[in-house]
Motif scaffolding. Structure first.
Motif, PDB file in Angstrom:
ATOM      1  N   ILE A 262       0.826  -1.213   0.000  1.00  0.00           N
ATOM      2  CA  ILE A 262       0.000   0.000   0.000  1.00  0.00           C
ATOM      3  C   ILE A 262       0.862   1.267   0.000  1.00  0.00           C
ATOM      4  O   ILE A 262       0.470   2.302  -0.548  1.00  0.00           O
ATOM      5  N   LEU A 263       2.062   1.189   0.580  1.00  0.00           N
ATOM      6  CA  LEU A 263       2.953   2.353   0.586  1.00  0.00           C
ATOM      7  C   LEU A 263       3.587   2.581  -0.776  1.00  0.00           C
ATOM      8  O   LEU A 263       3.864   3.711  -1.166  1.00  0.00           O
ATOM      9  N   ARG A 264       3.810   1.470  -1.500  1.00  0.00           N
ATOM     10  CA  ARG A 264       4.467   1.577  -2.811  1.00  0.00           C
ATOM     11  C   ARG A 264       3.475   1.834  -3.940  1.00  0.00           C
ATOM     12  O   ARG A 264       3.768   2.562  -4.885  1.00  0.00           O
ATOM     13  N   GLU A 265       2.294   1.194  -3.850  1.00  0.00           N
ATOM     14  CA  GLU A 265       1.361   1.216  -4.976  1.00  0.00           C
ATOM     15  C   GLU A 265       0.019   1.856  -4.660  1.00  0.00           C
ATOM     16  O   GLU A 265      -0.808   2.036  -5.558  1.00  0.00           O
ATOM     17  N   GLY A 266      -0.236   2.147  -3.393  1.00  0.00           N
ATOM     18  CA  GLY A 266      -1.475   2.803  -3.020  1.00  0.00           C
ATOM     19  C   GLY A 266      -2.687   1.896  -2.949  1.00  0.00           C
ATOM     20  O   GLY A 266      -3.821   2.372  -2.885  1.00  0.00           O
ATOM     21  N   ILE A 267      -2.465   0.568  -2.944  1.00  0.00           N
ATOM     22  CA  ILE A 267      -3.582  -0.381  -2.848  1.00  0.00           C
ATOM     23  C   ILE A 267      -3.285  -1.415  -1.778  1.00  0.00           C
ATOM     24  O   ILE A 267      -2.127  -1.704  -1.477  1.00  0.00           O
ATOM     25  N   VAL A 268      -4.354  -1.975  -1.214  1.00  0.00           N
ATOM     26  CA  VAL A 268      -4.207  -3.053  -0.239  1.00  0.00           C
ATOM     27  C   VAL A 268      -4.243  -4.375  -0.986  1.00  0.00           C
ATOM     28  O   VAL A 268      -5.109  -4.591  -1.842  1.00  0.00           O
ATOM     29  N   VAL A 269      -3.302  -5.268  -0.685  1.00  0.00           N
ATOM     30  CA  VAL A 269      -3.314  -6.599  -1.288  1.00  0.00           C
ATOM     31  C   VAL A 269      -4.666  -7.245  -0.978  1.00  0.00           C
ATOM     32  O   VAL A 269      -5.097  -7.250   0.188  1.00  0.00           O
ATOM     33  N   ARG A 274      -9.312  -8.745   2.655  1.00  0.00           N
ATOM     34  CA  ARG A 274     -10.364  -9.696   3.057  1.00  0.00           C
ATOM     35  C   ARG A 274     -10.199 -10.108   4.520  1.00  0.00           C
ATOM     36  O   ARG A 274     -11.176 -10.201   5.271  1.00  0.00           O
ATOM     37  N   GLU A 275      -8.957 -10.365   4.922  1.00  0.00           N
ATOM     38  CA  GLU A 275      -8.718 -10.779   6.311  1.00  0.00           C
ATOM     39  C   GLU A 275      -9.054  -9.668   7.290  1.00  0.00           C
ATOM     40  O   GLU A 275      -9.622  -9.920   8.354  1.00  0.00           O
ATOM     41  N   LEU A 276      -8.697  -8.439   6.943  1.00  0.00           N
ATOM     42  CA  LEU A 276      -9.008  -7.323   7.825  1.00  0.00           C
ATOM     43  C   LEU A 276     -10.511  -7.112   7.938  1.00  0.00           C
ATOM     44  O   LEU A 276     -11.034  -6.833   9.029  1.00  0.00           O
ATOM     45  N   THR A 287     -14.332  -1.021  19.160  1.00  0.00           N
ATOM     46  CA  THR A 287     -14.533   0.364  18.712  1.00  0.00           C
ATOM     47  C   THR A 287     -13.239   1.092  18.390  1.00  0.00           C
ATOM     48  O   THR A 287     -13.280   2.244  17.938  1.00  0.00           O
ATOM     49  N   ALA A 288     -12.092   0.436  18.616  1.00  0.00           N
ATOM     50  CA  ALA A 288     -10.821   1.108  18.340  1.00  0.00           C
ATOM     51  C   ALA A 288      -9.743   0.079  18.052  1.00  0.00           C
ATOM     52  O   ALA A 288      -9.815  -1.067  18.518  1.00  0.00           O
ATOM     53  N   VAL A 289      -8.744   0.501  17.277  1.00  0.00           N
ATOM     54  CA  VAL A 289      -7.625  -0.383  16.930  1.00  0.00           C
ATOM     55  C   VAL A 289      -6.322   0.416  16.994  1.00  0.00           C
ATOM     56  O   VAL A 289      -6.254   1.555  16.496  1.00  0.00           O
ATOM     57  N   PHE A 290      -5.312  -0.211  17.590  1.00  0.00           N
ATOM     58  CA  PHE A 290      -3.953   0.315  17.516  1.00  0.00           C
ATOM     59  C   PHE A 290      -3.214  -0.497  16.459  1.00  0.00           C
ATOM     60  O   PHE A 290      -3.145  -1.722  16.536  1.00  0.00           O
ATOM     61  N   ALA A 291      -2.685   0.185  15.442  1.00  0.00           N
ATOM     62  CA  ALA A 291      -1.929  -0.476  14.374  1.00  0.00           C
ATOM     63  C   ALA A 291      -0.450  -0.198  14.585  1.00  0.00           C
ATOM     64  O   ALA A 291      -0.052   0.942  14.860  1.00  0.00           O
ATOM     65  N   THR A 292       0.386  -1.236  14.447  1.00  0.00           N
ATOM     66  CA  THR A 292       1.798  -1.102  14.814  1.00  0.00           C
ATOM     67  C   THR A 292       2.633  -0.342  13.793  1.00  0.00           C
ATOM     68  O   THR A 292       3.776   0.003  14.081  1.00  0.00           O
ATOM     69  N   ASN A 293       2.109  -0.083  12.599  1.00  0.00           N
ATOM     70  CA  ASN A 293       2.819   0.798  11.666  1.00  0.00           C
ATOM     71  C   ASN A 293       1.826   1.411  10.685  1.00  0.00           C
ATOM     72  O   ASN A 293       0.647   1.039  10.651  1.00  0.00           O
ATOM     73  N   ILE A 294       2.317   2.335   9.884  1.00  0.00           N
ATOM     74  CA  ILE A 294       1.432   3.085   8.994  1.00  0.00           C
ATOM     75  C   ILE A 294       0.774   2.205   7.928  1.00  0.00           C
ATOM     76  O   ILE A 294      -0.398   2.391   7.598  1.00  0.00           O
ATOM     77  N   ALA A 295       1.520   1.239   7.390  1.00  0.00           N
ATOM     78  CA  ALA A 295       0.949   0.383   6.344  1.00  0.00           C
ATOM     79  C   ALA A 295      -0.258  -0.374   6.887  1.00  0.00           C
ATOM     80  O   ALA A 295      -1.291  -0.494   6.212  1.00  0.00           O
ATOM     81  N   VAL A 296      -0.140  -0.885   8.109  1.00  0.00           N
ATOM     82  CA  VAL A 296      -1.264  -1.581   8.740  1.00  0.00           C
ATOM     83  C   VAL A 296      -2.406  -0.601   8.981  1.00  0.00           C
ATOM     84  O   VAL A 296      -3.574  -0.912   8.695  1.00  0.00           O
ATOM     85  N   GLY A 297      -2.087   0.576   9.492  1.00  0.00           N
ATOM     86  CA  GLY A 297      -3.132   1.539   9.833  1.00  0.00           C
ATOM     87  C   GLY A 297      -3.975   1.969   8.648  1.00  0.00           C
ATOM     88  O   GLY A 297      -5.209   1.932   8.701  1.00  0.00           O
ATOM     89  N   ILE A 298      -3.327   2.369   7.558  1.00  0.00           N
ATOM     90  CA  ILE A 298      -4.114   2.847   6.420  1.00  0.00           C
ATOM     91  C   ILE A 298      -4.769   1.692   5.661  1.00  0.00           C
ATOM     92  O   ILE A 298      -5.772   1.884   4.971  1.00  0.00           O
ATOM     93  N   SER A 299      -4.237   0.477   5.827  1.00  0.00           N
ATOM     94  CA  SER A 299      -4.901  -0.698   5.242  1.00  0.00           C
ATOM     95  C   SER A 299      -6.212  -0.974   5.965  1.00  0.00           C
ATOM     96  O   SER A 299      -7.227  -1.321   5.339  1.00  0.00           O
ATOM     97  N   ILE A 300      -6.211  -0.823   7.293  1.00  0.00           N
ATOM     98  CA  ILE A 300      -7.451  -1.012   8.064  1.00  0.00           C
ATOM     99  C   ILE A 300      -8.481   0.036   7.663  1.00  0.00           C
ATOM    100  O   ILE A 300      -9.668  -0.274   7.481  1.00  0.00           O
ATOM    101  N   ILE A 301      -8.041   1.263   7.507  1.00  0.00           N
ATOM    102  CA  ILE A 301      -8.970   2.334   7.117  1.00  0.00           C
ATOM    103  C   ILE A 301      -9.604   2.022   5.766  1.00  0.00           C
ATOM    104  O   ILE A 301     -10.823   2.142   5.588  1.00  0.00           O
ATOM    105  N   ALA A 302      -8.792   1.583   4.803  1.00  0.00           N
ATOM    106  CA  ALA A 302      -9.313   1.256   3.473  1.00  0.00           C
ATOM    107  C   ALA A 302     -10.267   0.071   3.525  1.00  0.00           C
ATOM    108  O   ALA A 302     -11.316   0.067   2.867  1.00  0.00           O
ATOM    109  N   ALA A 303      -9.901  -0.957   4.310  1.00  0.00           N
ATOM    110  CA  ALA A 303     -10.757  -2.152   4.419  1.00  0.00           C
ATOM    111  C   ALA A 303     -12.077  -1.818   5.099  1.00  0.00           C
ATOM    112  O   ALA A 303     -13.142  -2.303   4.690  1.00  0.00           O
ATOM    113  N   ALA A 304     -12.034  -0.974   6.134  1.00  0.00           N
ATOM    114  CA  ALA A 304     -13.248  -0.623   6.876  1.00  0.00           C
ATOM    115  C   ALA A 304     -14.237   0.145   6.011  1.00  0.00           C
ATOM    116  O   ALA A 304     -15.451  -0.104   6.052  1.00  0.00           O
ATOM    117  N   GLU A 305     -13.729   1.075   5.213  1.00  0.00           N
ATOM    118  CA  GLU A 305     -14.605   1.900   4.386  1.00  0.00           C
ATOM    119  C   GLU A 305     -15.457   1.072   3.441  1.00  0.00           C
ATOM    120  O   GLU A 305     -16.607   1.399   3.168  1.00  0.00           O
TER     121      GLU A 305
END
Length: 388
Positions: A262-269, A274-276, A287-305
């Motif tokens: 997602i950092l290189r190509e702007g998309i979530v694998v 699906r797993e997220l 109601t809340a999630v702590f993500a251990t790095n930015i790639a995980v964090g913005i992947s969760i945001i994309a999956a949730a939307e």
């Protein structure tokens, strides 16, 4: 878990030739074995041998004479010309920095910062990219030592165990400083973000907003101390708030290379997305999630939307690392690392170790800071019927 990375055949042949020259088995102006002889010796194609010799030629270690073959290069002193570039460097004024990759703002800023700190101290810096390979990391360590650098700063490669070459250097008191990570159970000079305290503060921020069902999502943590420490900080914050740790809320098996797409190509694998999404569906009360790095964090945001989970109305998210330029308009909540402080201390520590290799080994922890944005908010009751 990361796949084991094989060293390409041409690199193995290149390193073999290089080693023979360094050992003095092949002297300046000696003719090397022919491409045919090397291809038969290593049971590879002549194209592979040609690529290895071409690299050595480009490096100035060997030279070619049309119709005759390849020969060991030499200068007037009879040494391989690889060392010629170092003759122009002031003796005792060169260090190396080895880093796994240059793929984001964080790693780029580490390189820039260390180079600037070295230059300010009157030092030259040689950069080596290890490409997430422990074998390449070993090769570069040995190459830098052969080049005569006075010390090395290393951002260690993830792996199933610690790189034995780094451990050997530590045991022999070679001037060495690890940055970003450390080796658990092995005393080394290292400079790291205080990841336990940072993750604790990130989780505490969510708790102070009223969240009690807080998850953690991570790449595979074993042998990566920065990730291990962030998970530890998350668990400490819950424990201090007298909240039981729910193992169902922990997801920490993701492959770092796939997650970083997602950092290189702007998309979530797709498989990660699906797993997220399944993780969020399975835990609708979270109601809340702590993500251990930015790639995980913005992947969760994309999956949730995609499944109608709104951030932060339905799910608050805070992640570690940095805010990419693409997200500045809709600023997220994240933990920022003090890169200038880290690189300054790393170079300062390395210079101290160069001056006194016997000095007591030191571990330096650099605080991180919470930057509050629009991905976290006070907890509200989720409308679970909206999740699809």
């Amino acid at each position: 878990m990361k796949d084991v990375q094989r060293v390409p055949l041409y690199m193995q042949i290149r390193d073999y030739v290089y080693d023979q020259i360094n050992r003095g088995n092949w002297k300046p102006n000696d003719q090397l074995p022919s491409e045919k002889e090397l291809s038969e010796q290593f049971n590879v194609s002549r194209i592979t041998v040609k690529k290895a010799l071409s690299e050595l030629t480009d490096m100035g270690i060997v030279y070619r004479i049309q119709g005759k073959g390849s020969f060991v290069s030499s200068d007037q002193e009879g040494e391989p010309t690889l060392y010629k570039s170092l003759a122009n460097l002031k003796t005792g004024h060169c260090v190396a920095f080895l880093i796994p990759r240059l793929e984001n703002t964080y790693t780029a800023n580490l390189v820039k910062g260390i180079e600037q700190e070295c230059r300010a101290a009157g030092m030259n810096m040689i950069l080596g990219i290890t490409n997430d390979s422990q074998e390449e990391e070993k090769r570069l360590i040995n190459e830098m030592i052969q080049l005569g650098v006075n010390g090395i700063i290393i951002f260690p490669v993830d792996g199933e165990g610690y790189n034995e070459e780094i451990v050997k250097l530590t045991m022999s008191n070679y001037p060495l400083v690890l940055i970003d990570r450390y080796f658990r159970g092995i005393e080394t000079n290292n400079v790291c973000t205080d990841n336990v305290a940072g993750a604790y503060d990130a989780t505490k921020h969510l708790l102070q907003l009223g969240h009690r069902n807080v998850g953690v999502v991570s790449t595979y943590p074993k042998w990566t101390t920065s990730i291990e420490d962030r998970i530890e900080g998350y668990e400490r914050a819950l424990s201090d708030a007298q909240i039981s740790i729910n193992r169902q809320y922990r997801m920490d098996h993701f492959n770092p290379d796939k997650m970083n797409v997602i950092l290189r190509e702007g998309i979530v694998v797709p498989e990660i997305k699906r797993e997220l999404q399944q993780y969020l569906r399975t835990n609708p009360e979270m109601t809340a999630v702590f993500a251990t790095n930015i790639a995980v964090g913005i992947s969760i945001i994309a999956a949730a939307e995609e499944i109608n989970i709104r951030v932060p109305e339905d799910l608050s998210i805070v992640y570690y690392d940095f805010e990419p330029l693409s997200l500045l308009i809709s600023k997220q909540t994240y933990m920022t690392q003090d890169v200038p402080g880290m690189v300054s201390k790393a170079v300062e520590l390395l210079l101290a170790v160069i001056a006194d290799p016997q000095r007591k080994r030191e571990r330096v922890l650099i605080p991180s800071r919470l930057v509050q944005g629009h991905s976290t908010s006070t907890m509200i009751i989720k409308d679970q019927s909206s999740i699809v």
